[in-house]
Write a protein that holds these residues in place. Structure first.
Motif, PDB file in Angstrom:
ATOM      1  N   UNK A  67       0.827  -1.218   0.000  1.00 45.34           N
ATOM      2  CA  UNK A  67       0.000   0.000   0.000  1.00 45.34           C
ATOM      3  C   UNK A  67       0.854   1.258   0.000  1.00 45.34           C
ATOM      4  N   UNK A  68       1.884   1.287   0.833  1.00 48.31           N
ATOM      5  CA  UNK A  68       2.736   2.464   0.940  1.00 48.31           C
ATOM      6  C   UNK A  68       3.492   2.732  -0.353  1.00 48.31           C
ATOM      7  N   UNK A  69       3.862   1.672  -1.060  1.00 52.26           N
ATOM      8  CA  UNK A  69       4.652   1.842  -2.272  1.00 52.26           C
ATOM      9  C   UNK A  69       3.806   2.154  -3.495  1.00 52.26           C
ATOM     10  N   UNK A  70       2.477   1.899  -3.411  1.00 51.83           N
ATOM     11  CA  UNK A  70       1.637   2.065  -4.592  1.00 51.83           C
ATOM     12  C   UNK A  70       0.921   3.402  -4.656  1.00 51.83           C
ATOM     13  N   UNK A  71       0.962   4.202  -3.593  1.00 52.22           N
ATOM     14  CA  UNK A  71       0.411   5.546  -3.653  1.00 52.22           C
ATOM     15  C   UNK A  71      -1.029   5.647  -3.165  1.00 52.22           C
ATOM     16  N   UNK A  72      -1.536   6.894  -3.023  1.00 56.03           N
ATOM     17  CA  UNK A  72      -2.869   7.160  -2.458  1.00 56.03           C
ATOM     18  C   UNK A  72      -4.013   6.534  -3.250  1.00 56.03           C
ATOM     19  N   UNK A  73      -3.928   6.543  -4.596  1.00 55.46           N
ATOM     20  CA  UNK A  73      -5.026   6.016  -5.401  1.00 55.46           C
ATOM     21  C   UNK A  73      -5.225   4.539  -5.111  1.00 55.46           C
TER      22      UNK A  73
END
Length: 272
Positions: A67-73
């Motif tokens: 989650x942290x590496x894939x961004x807000x979207x």
């Protein structure tokens, strides 16, 4: 900047937790002193707050890292998925309570004694509830038209031998699907992140994602060549379907598919 003890106190976590997050690559300190002491920043504090929030929401550390590496979207999508899964878990707990109530009723009506090992009636109650759960799960996620499409795809793609072998396995449950969603979600998140970063399909990180993907496929096929060939036919037939007839949306964009194709070629060359 904060030393480890100061940062732990500020964030209300233990020093041991910070060291563990550093070791698994979830949260590393921004800097180190010349003597090798860890130094954390306010940005690190924000990241840690996100980690603790996601952990409270029931995410595993592996899922949090994705989650942290894939961004807000992507985080928004995953949160929606997690909420749906938590609701399912609540439904499952309600079903377990129902099973307990009905089992108690059976014991009372038939004067059964668990100590005597007479579990037949109890097992029947639990099996009936499980069958109802599995049917509800399938109906919840797929419309009748989508279920018919998948049935036709399977009949067209799987050989009689492969279909028989799969039928002999235990029934696929929503708990199995939950695990599969998590595992494949990690692969998809890895692909999206690598493409967004402009990574080389031949890089060690890209090949690690492909290896993870291949391990999941092998987990399904269990090394059976007939099932493996049938699975490939299924996906080929699925990809030929018009978009409006596909039971679920495409997992990857055209750019991500191109990246995967190149990464697969490298993987095949290196692994035969």
């Amino acid at each position: 900047m904060y030393y480890t003890g100061e940062f732990a106190l500020k964030a209300s976590v233990s020093i041991r937790t910070l060291r563990y997050y550093d070791r698994v690559g979830l949260l590393s300190p921004s800097r180190y002193t010349e003597a090798g002491y860890r130094l954390y920043s306010d940005d690190d504090l924000l990241t840690l707050q996100q980690i603790l929030a996601l952990k409270f929401l029931g995410f595993s550390l592996k899922e949090i890292k994705a989650c942290l590496s894939s961004g807000p979207k992507r985080l928004h999508e995953v949160l929606a998925m997690q909420k749906a899964m938590m609701r399912e878990r609540r439904t499952q707990l309600d079903s377990i309570i129902q099973a307990i109530d009905e089992t108690e009723q059976v014991l009372h009506e038939h004067a059964l004694d668990c100590a005597e090992g007479n579990w037949q009636a109890i097992v029947k109650v639990i099996q009936a509830i499980q069958m109802e759960q599995n049917e509800d799960w399938v109906n919840k996620y797929f419309t009748p038209e989508q279920r018919q499409t998948m049935k036709e795809l399977s009949e067209k793609s799987y050989s009689p031998e492969a279909a028989q072998k799969l039928a002999q396995r235990r029934e696929w449950t929503k708990e199995d699907q939950h695990v599969a969603d998590q595992q494949w979600g990690a692969v998809q998140a890895g692909v999206r992140r690598l493409v967004a970063q402009g990574a080389d399909p031949a890089s060690s990180e890209a090949q690690a994602v492909i290896e993870q993907e291949q391990a999941l496929i092998a987990q399904f096929t269990q090394g059976d060549a007939e099932i493996d060939a049938s699975l490939k036919r299924w996906w080929n037939n699925y990809n030929e379907l018009p978009t409006e007839k596909k039971p679920f949306p495409d997992f990857y964009s055209k750019e991500e598919l191109a990246f995967l194709e190149k990464a697969h070629q490298v993987y095949k060359q290196r692994n035969g």
